[in-house]
Scaffold this motif. Structure first.
Motif, PDB file in Angstrom:
ATOM      1  N   UNK A   5     -25.064  16.256  35.389  1.00 44.98           N
ATOM      2  CA  UNK A   5     -23.845  15.868  36.109  1.00 44.98           C
ATOM      3  C   UNK A   5     -22.954  17.084  36.350  1.00 44.98           C
ATOM      4  N   UNK A   6     -22.851  17.923  35.330  1.00 42.05           N
ATOM      5  CA  UNK A   6     -22.002  19.106  35.415  1.00 42.05           C
ATOM      6  C   UNK A   6     -22.509  20.088  36.468  1.00 42.05           C
ATOM      7  N   UNK A   7     -23.804  20.319  36.489  1.00 43.68           N
ATOM      8  CA  UNK A   7     -24.361  21.277  37.455  1.00 43.68           C
ATOM      9  C   UNK A   7     -24.317  20.736  38.882  1.00 43.68           C
ATOM     10  N   UNK A   8     -24.406  19.423  39.034  1.00 44.46           N
ATOM     11  CA  UNK A   8     -24.203  18.836  40.355  1.00 44.46           C
ATOM     12  C   UNK A   8     -22.777  19.093  40.834  1.00 44.46           C
ATOM     13  N   UNK A   9     -21.819  18.981  39.910  1.00 45.67           N
ATOM     14  CA  UNK A   9     -20.416  19.238  40.257  1.00 45.67           C
ATOM     15  C   UNK A   9     -20.217  20.695  40.653  1.00 45.67           C
ATOM     16  N   UNK A  10     -20.823  21.618  39.912  1.00 44.35           N
ATOM     17  CA  UNK A  10     -20.716  23.042  40.241  1.00 44.35           C
ATOM     18  C   UNK A  10     -21.323  23.316  41.612  1.00 44.35           C
ATOM     19  N   UNK A 196     -15.747  17.460  26.014  1.00 46.59           N
ATOM     20  CA  UNK A 196     -15.856  18.731  25.280  1.00 46.59           C
ATOM     21  C   UNK A 196     -16.503  19.800  26.156  1.00 46.59           C
ATOM     22  N   UNK A 197     -17.464  19.401  26.980  1.00 43.71           N
ATOM     23  CA  UNK A 197     -18.085  20.340  27.909  1.00 43.71           C
ATOM     24  C   UNK A 197     -17.048  20.866  28.896  1.00 43.71           C
ATOM     25  N   UNK A 198     -16.124  20.008  29.317  1.00 44.31           N
ATOM     26  CA  UNK A 198     -15.047  20.442  30.207  1.00 44.31           C
ATOM     27  C   UNK A 198     -14.063  21.361  29.482  1.00 44.31           C
ATOM     28  N   UNK A 203     -10.700  28.073  27.849  1.00 46.30           N
ATOM     29  CA  UNK A 203     -10.300  29.327  27.217  1.00 46.30           C
ATOM     30  C   UNK A 203     -10.620  30.542  28.086  1.00 46.30           C
ATOM     31  N   UNK A 204     -11.191  30.324  29.259  1.00 49.88           N
ATOM     32  CA  UNK A 204     -11.562  31.436  30.143  1.00 49.88           C
ATOM     33  C   UNK A 204     -10.561  31.517  31.295  1.00 49.88           C
ATOM     34  N   UNK A 205      -9.733  32.576  31.342  1.00 55.66           N
ATOM     35  CA  UNK A 205      -8.719  32.687  32.398  1.00 55.66           C
ATOM     36  C   UNK A 205      -9.339  32.585  33.791  1.00 55.66           C
ATOM     37  N   UNK A 206      -8.609  31.958  34.693  1.00 58.86           N
ATOM     38  CA  UNK A 206      -8.980  31.723  36.092  1.00 58.86           C
ATOM     39  C   UNK A 206     -10.048  30.637  36.207  1.00 58.86           C
ATOM     40  N   UNK A 207     -11.121  30.753  35.414  1.00 63.26           N
ATOM     41  CA  UNK A 207     -12.150  29.718  35.440  1.00 63.26           C
ATOM     42  C   UNK A 207     -11.545  28.365  35.057  1.00 63.26           C
ATOM     43  N   UNK A 208     -10.559  28.401  34.121  1.00 63.16           N
ATOM     44  CA  UNK A 208      -9.992  27.143  33.647  1.00 63.16           C
ATOM     45  C   UNK A 208      -9.259  26.369  34.742  1.00 63.16           C
ATOM     46  N   UNK A 209      -8.876  27.041  35.816  1.00 68.16           N
ATOM     47  CA  UNK A 209      -8.196  26.352  36.906  1.00 68.16           C
ATOM     48  C   UNK A 209      -9.133  25.434  37.687  1.00 68.16           C
ATOM     49  N   UNK A 210     -10.436  25.644  37.538  1.00 63.76           N
ATOM     50  CA  UNK A 210     -11.416  24.801  38.226  1.00 63.76           C
ATOM     51  C   UNK A 210     -11.738  23.527  37.444  1.00 63.76           C
ATOM     52  N   UNK A 211     -11.279  23.440  36.199  1.00 64.47           N
ATOM     53  CA  UNK A 211     -11.663  22.334  35.331  1.00 64.47           C
ATOM     54  C   UNK A 211     -11.281  20.964  35.887  1.00 64.47           C
ATOM     55  N   UNK A 218     -17.786  15.745  37.774  1.00 62.27           N
ATOM     56  CA  UNK A 218     -18.753  15.453  36.707  1.00 62.27           C
ATOM     57  C   UNK A 218     -18.642  14.012  36.238  1.00 62.27           C
ATOM     58  N   UNK A 219     -17.412  13.548  36.043  1.00 62.57           N
ATOM     59  CA  UNK A 219     -17.234  12.190  35.529  1.00 62.57           C
ATOM     60  C   UNK A 219     -17.475  11.129  36.594  1.00 62.57           C
ATOM     61  N   UNK A 220     -17.414  11.492  37.851  1.00 58.18           N
ATOM     62  CA  UNK A 220     -17.827  10.551  38.889  1.00 58.18           C
ATOM     63  C   UNK A 220     -19.328  10.299  38.772  1.00 58.18           C
ATOM     64  N   UNK A 221     -20.090  11.384  38.574  1.00 58.76           N
ATOM     65  CA  UNK A 221     -21.538  11.225  38.340  1.00 58.76           C
ATOM     66  C   UNK A 221     -21.793  10.444  37.055  1.00 58.76           C
ATOM     67  N   UNK A 222     -21.033  10.777  36.003  1.00 55.99           N
ATOM     68  CA  UNK A 222     -21.224  10.105  34.710  1.00 55.99           C
ATOM     69  C   UNK A 222     -20.940   8.617  34.832  1.00 55.99           C
ATOM     70  N   UNK A 223     -19.877   8.278  35.544  1.00 59.92           N
ATOM     71  CA  UNK A 223     -19.545   6.851  35.715  1.00 59.92           C
ATOM     72  C   UNK A 223     -20.694   6.113  36.371  1.00 59.92           C
ATOM     73  N   UNK A 224     -21.278   6.687  37.418  1.00 54.48           N
ATOM     74  CA  UNK A 224     -22.342   5.980  38.135  1.00 54.48           C
ATOM     75  C   UNK A 224     -23.612   5.867  37.290  1.00 54.48           C
ATOM     76  N   UNK A 225     -23.799   6.754  36.333  1.00 54.90           N
ATOM     77  CA  UNK A 225     -24.936   6.617  35.423  1.00 54.90           C
ATOM     78  C   UNK A 225     -24.684   5.533  34.372  1.00 54.90           C
ATOM     79  N   UNK A 226     -23.435   5.408  33.924  1.00 54.19           N
ATOM     80  CA  UNK A 226     -23.120   4.467  32.853  1.00 54.19           C
ATOM     81  C   UNK A 226     -22.770   3.069  33.361  1.00 54.19           C
ATOM     82  N   UNK A 227     -22.393   2.996  34.628  1.00 55.38           N
ATOM     83  CA  UNK A 227     -21.989   1.717  35.196  1.00 55.38           C
ATOM     84  C   UNK A 227     -23.168   0.745  35.219  1.00 55.38           C
TER      85      UNK A 227
END
Length: 229
Positions: A5-10, A196-198, A203-211, A218-227
């Motif tokens: 899910x995370x890599x799909x989001x990336x 926790x993955x998010x 702790x990584x400057x600049x990267x954290x703004x993408x969270x 990521x959680x949109x994908x997760x929701x559709x897997x768990x729904x």
């Protein structure tokens, strides 16, 4: 599966709607920090409008300049701690657009989702910001008391908060607030782990703004897997 899910989001980060949400969140956050500095500066000027007289020294006229520079330093220090939570909270106002972009690309057969109203989004944003800032300020005390566990406290706390917020956002578009809460309780472990993955890049400057964007996607994908359906 959570990593999938995370890599799909990336992989969808170059999407124009993702980029639009990112820059709006950062822009509004910077504008708020500038406004905070302007308010502090006006307050300093008001308090130091008249020269201050000190016994044995006489009139002191440099206090206003000192406090003015001090207020700038204060805002810069606050920005280090507040940039990410404030940007995350503000960006959450627009995350419905991210979830919609994910569904249009990966789940095109779905019927239109229920739009989250601006009032609901603002309420959730204010609540999330308050909880996020308060929890992390309280966590500072725990870091001092249990320095050996600070690493785990940070990731467990922020993972729980981020997982709760982003799953709620993704699920309530499809099953409403009550349905999202029920589904979140049922799959708390997976949601917390994904949160926790998010939290890791926080702790990584600049990267954290993408969270916020990566979290919503990521959680949109997760929701559709768990729904269930």
């Amino acid at each position: 599966m959570i990593f999938s899910d995370f890599f799909k989001a990336i992989g969808q980060l170059p999407d124009g709607r993702f980029q639009s949400v990112l820059w709006r969140g950062i822009g509004i956050t910077i504008a708020l920090l500038i406004a905070l500095y302007a308010i502090l500066l006006q307050l300093v000027q008001w308090l130091t409008a008249e020269p201050i007289s000190l016994p044995g020294v006489g009139e002191v006229t440099w206090v206003g300049d000192l406090l003015g520079w001090g207020s700038l330093g204060l805002v810069l220090v606050l920005s280090v701690f507040l940039m990410v939570p404030v940007a995350s909270a503000i960006t959450s106002l627009f995350l419905d657009e991210v979830a919609q972009a994910v569904e249009e690309k990966h789940y095109p057969a779905l019927p239109p989702a229920t739009k989250v109203t601006f009032a609901e989004g603002m309420r959730d944003t204010v609540n999330f910001l308050g909880v996020l800032v308060a929890a992390n300020l309280f966590a500072i005390i725990l870091y001092v008391i249990f320095p050996f566990a600070a690493f785990f406290i940070f990731y467990a706390l922020n993972g729980f908060l981020l997982g709760r917020e982003y799953f709620q956002l993704a699920a309530m578009r499809r099953v409403g607030r009550a349905g999202a809460k029920e589904l979140r309780s049922k799959h708390l472990g997976a949601i917390w782990l994904a949160g926790c993955l998010m939290a890791v890049p926080l702790t990584i400057p600049l990267i954290n703004l993408f969270i916020p964007i990566l979290g919503a996607a990521t959680f949109t994908h997760l929701y559709h897997r768990l729904s269930p359906g």
